[in-house]
Design a protein around this motif. Sequence first.
Motif, PDB file in Angstrom:
ATOM      1  N   LEU A   1       0.900  -1.244  -0.037  1.00  0.00           N
ATOM      2  CA  LEU A   1       0.027   0.047  -0.087  1.00  0.00           C
ATOM      3  C   LEU A   1       0.660   1.186   0.088  1.00  0.00           C
ATOM      4  CD1 LEU A   1      -2.887  -0.786   2.496  1.00  0.00           C
ATOM      5  CD2 LEU A   1      -3.424  -0.497  -0.131  1.00  0.00           C
ATOM      6  N   TYR A   2       2.107   1.276   0.690  1.00  0.00           N
ATOM      7  CA  TYR A   2       2.760   2.252   0.790  1.00  0.00           C
ATOM      8  C   TYR A   2       3.546   2.750  -0.671  1.00  0.00           C
ATOM      9  CZ  TYR A   2       6.752   5.162   2.242  1.00  0.00           C
ATOM     10  OH  TYR A   2       7.582   6.246   2.441  1.00  0.00           O
ATOM     11  N   TYR A   3       3.879   1.518  -1.120  1.00  0.00           N
ATOM     12  CA  TYR A   3       4.513   1.489  -2.631  1.00  0.00           C
ATOM     13  C   TYR A   3       3.508   1.898  -3.368  1.00  0.00           C
ATOM     14  CZ  TYR A   3       6.806   0.112  -6.945  1.00  0.00           C
ATOM     15  OH  TYR A   3       7.523  -0.109  -8.146  1.00  0.00           O
ATOM     16  N   ARG A   4       2.260   1.645  -3.562  1.00  0.00           N
ATOM     17  CA  ARG A   4       1.142   2.246  -4.420  1.00  0.00           C
ATOM     18  C   ARG A   4       1.074   3.735  -4.129  1.00  0.00           C
ATOM     19  NH1 ARG A   4      -4.781   0.221  -4.477  1.00  0.00           N
ATOM     20  NH2 ARG A   4      -4.929   1.801  -2.536  1.00  0.00           N
ATOM     21  N   GLU A   5       1.112   3.995  -2.913  1.00  0.00           N
ATOM     22  CA  GLU A   5       0.955   5.534  -2.614  1.00  0.00           C
ATOM     23  C   GLU A   5       2.137   6.238  -3.198  1.00  0.00           C
ATOM     24  OE1 GLU A   5      -1.049   8.652  -0.897  1.00  0.00           O
ATOM     25  OE2 GLU A   5      -1.655   6.535  -0.901  1.00  0.00           O
ATOM     26  N   ARG A   6       3.242   5.721  -3.393  1.00  0.00           N
ATOM     27  CA  ARG A   6       4.214   6.555  -3.929  1.00  0.00           C
ATOM     28  C   ARG A   6       4.337   6.324  -5.576  1.00  0.00           C
ATOM     29  NH1 ARG A   6       9.376   4.582  -0.778  1.00  0.00           N
ATOM     30  NH2 ARG A   6      10.326   6.511  -1.530  1.00  0.00           N
ATOM     31  N   THR A   7       3.945   5.261  -6.165  1.00  0.00           N
ATOM     32  CA  THR A   7       4.096   4.995  -7.630  1.00  0.00           C
ATOM     33  C   THR A   7       2.676   4.819  -8.151  1.00  0.00           C
ATOM     34  OG1 THR A   7       4.145   2.609  -7.141  1.00  0.00           O
ATOM     35  CG2 THR A   7       6.025   3.581  -7.099  1.00  0.00           C
ATOM     36  N   GLY A   8       1.695   4.711  -7.425  1.00  0.00           N
ATOM     37  CA  GLY A   8       0.431   4.398  -8.140  1.00  0.00           C
ATOM     38  C   GLY A   8       0.111   2.967  -8.635  1.00  0.00           C
ATOM     39  N   LEU A   9       1.024   2.065  -8.518  1.00  0.00           N
ATOM     40  CA  LEU A   9       1.245   0.697  -8.888  1.00  0.00           C
ATOM     41  C   LEU A   9       0.953  -0.472  -7.758  1.00  0.00           C
ATOM     42  CD1 LEU A   9       4.026   0.660 -11.437  1.00  0.00           C
ATOM     43  CD2 LEU A   9       1.287   0.943 -11.946  1.00  0.00           C
ATOM     44  N   GLY A  10      -0.068  -1.243  -8.047  1.00  0.00           N
ATOM     45  CA  GLY A  10      -0.216  -2.409  -7.280  1.00  0.00           C
ATOM     46  C   GLY A  10       0.891  -3.585  -7.760  1.00  0.00           C
ATOM     47  N   GLN A  11       0.783  -4.709  -6.839  1.00  0.00           N
ATOM     48  CA  GLN A  11       1.802  -5.605  -7.186  1.00  0.00           C
ATOM     49  C   GLN A  11       1.188  -7.001  -6.456  1.00  0.00           C
ATOM     50  OE1 GLN A  11       5.537  -5.566  -4.799  1.00  0.00           O
ATOM     51  NE2 GLN A  11       4.645  -3.441  -4.069  1.00  0.00           N
ATOM     52  N   HIS A  12       2.023  -8.107  -6.931  1.00  0.00           N
ATOM     53  CA  HIS A  12       1.566  -9.363  -6.415  1.00  0.00           C
ATOM     54  C   HIS A  12       2.549  -9.536  -5.124  1.00  0.00           C
ATOM     55  CE1 HIS A  12       1.129 -13.980  -7.164  1.00  0.00           C
ATOM     56  NE2 HIS A  12       0.237 -13.475  -6.179  1.00  0.00           N
ATOM     57  N   VAL A  13       1.835 -10.097  -3.927  1.00  0.00           N
ATOM     58  CA  VAL A  13       2.461 -10.340  -2.645  1.00  0.00           C
ATOM     59  C   VAL A  13       2.547 -11.886  -2.594  1.00  0.00           C
ATOM     60  CG1 VAL A  13       2.428 -10.206  -0.130  1.00  0.00           C
ATOM     61  CG2 VAL A  13       1.944  -8.192  -1.720  1.00  0.00           C
ATOM     62  N   ASP A  14       3.512 -12.627  -2.296  1.00  0.00           N
ATOM     63  CA  ASP A  14       3.648 -14.052  -2.309  1.00  0.00           C
ATOM     64  C   ASP A  14       4.006 -14.388  -0.959  1.00  0.00           C
ATOM     65  OD1 ASP A  14       4.057 -16.625  -2.506  1.00  0.00           O
ATOM     66  OD2 ASP A  14       5.640 -16.405  -4.026  1.00  0.00           O
ATOM     67  N   ILE A  15       3.054 -14.995  -0.003  1.00  0.00           N
ATOM     68  CA  ILE A  15       3.256 -15.463   1.363  1.00  0.00           C
ATOM     69  C   ILE A  15       3.328 -16.932   1.429  1.00  0.00           C
ATOM     70  CG2 ILE A  15       2.408 -15.406   3.601  1.00  0.00           C
ATOM     71  CD1 ILE A  15       3.520 -12.600   2.516  1.00  0.00           C
TER      72      ILE A  15
END
Length: 403
Positions: free
Chosen positions: A182-196
């Motif tokens: 969410l913080y990354y998206r706040e700065r770049t506007g992009l979502g991503q895949h999180v693998d847990i």
Amino acid sequence: MKLYEGLKVVEFTTNIAGPTVGQWLAEYGAEVIHIERPVIGDDSRAYPPLVNGISIKYCTLNHGKKSVILDLKDPDGNKIARELCKDADIVLESTRPGVMDRLGLGYEAMHELNPRLIYCSVSAWGQTGPYAHRPGYDLIAQGASSIMYYNGDEETGPVKIFTEIGDQCGGLAGFAAVNAALYYRERTGLGQHVDISLVRVLASMSVKLDDLRILHKKTEKQGNQGSPLLCPYGVFKCPDGNWIIIAASNNALAFQFFRVIGREDLISDPRFETNVKRVEHQKILAPIMYEWFDKMGTIDNIEKALLEGGVPCSRVYSYEDVDKDPHYHEAGWFTDIPMPEEMTDLKARRIVSSPFGFSEMSPEYIPTKGFGAWNHEIIGELGYTPEQIDELQEKWKQAMAKN
């Protein structure tokens, strides 16, 4: 303002780990739409104990969420799922790798549909590697991470940790990673895949290969009595049958422990003057410690003496000990999660609340509603009439009955 106010989460999860991520997002204000299979729903609906036919485990994991029934294998149900994801902020899923892709709901398809989407996958073995498609649960994660192997001794064999530590730590890791995304998206506007991966999370906590290689030691079981790296550091049985933890993690604390037990002579003993030496001679030190335990007699006397002497220690708590402990109460760690109205024999479940403390916000605990209670509101917002929604629900119910 609530921490996640305005965030929309679509959750395709079941069991414990995946729902735990959504649980904390819901407690702090996100709208979490919990997609469940027709008839069966989330597997945790069947987890004991059941009160009035309702699982309190399910209610704990899914309070504050909006249960919606969809048949993702049916084109109509699949279409609704895609529409929900189109304007979502976060998707949570805990299917085996490849399942969501085959449904057309995998990360690549959803990223193309919604580039800002944060897509979190929670599984046993992760999304890549030769074991990715293996099924797995908490118990398997404990074993495959090596935690179970070292939790025990030669007599007991491998011992599982009582709670679902793989699921809980996997949920915690997922929650942390989603917040970072969410913080990354706040700065770049992009979502991503999180693998847990549950196995990876536990292995990251337990596997430190070079620690013992550097010391030229085999990775032997230590049992309760100590640590392969620190001494005195372990769990020890008291004469009254209780257990005491002693955690003297450096020379100063070890020497303070020697003073408390009346053996200052050990400070200058070459066998115990450094941590490396103490680890090497643990079997010699253990009888000296137990001689002092026998002299003190009870856990109360032992703990009091150690605490007054500045030695880090704690008795090993049972649930009952936690329930009556003054620190848990005065620190405000307990929470009564309200149960659904249908659970007439239990109005609330008392638990230790989420592990986060914020100065400006508190979690909100909203009771769950019935299975599929939000079908009409959530699906209706997409333009479906009540009659159409009822028809779809009946169609999916009949399809499940044929399988």
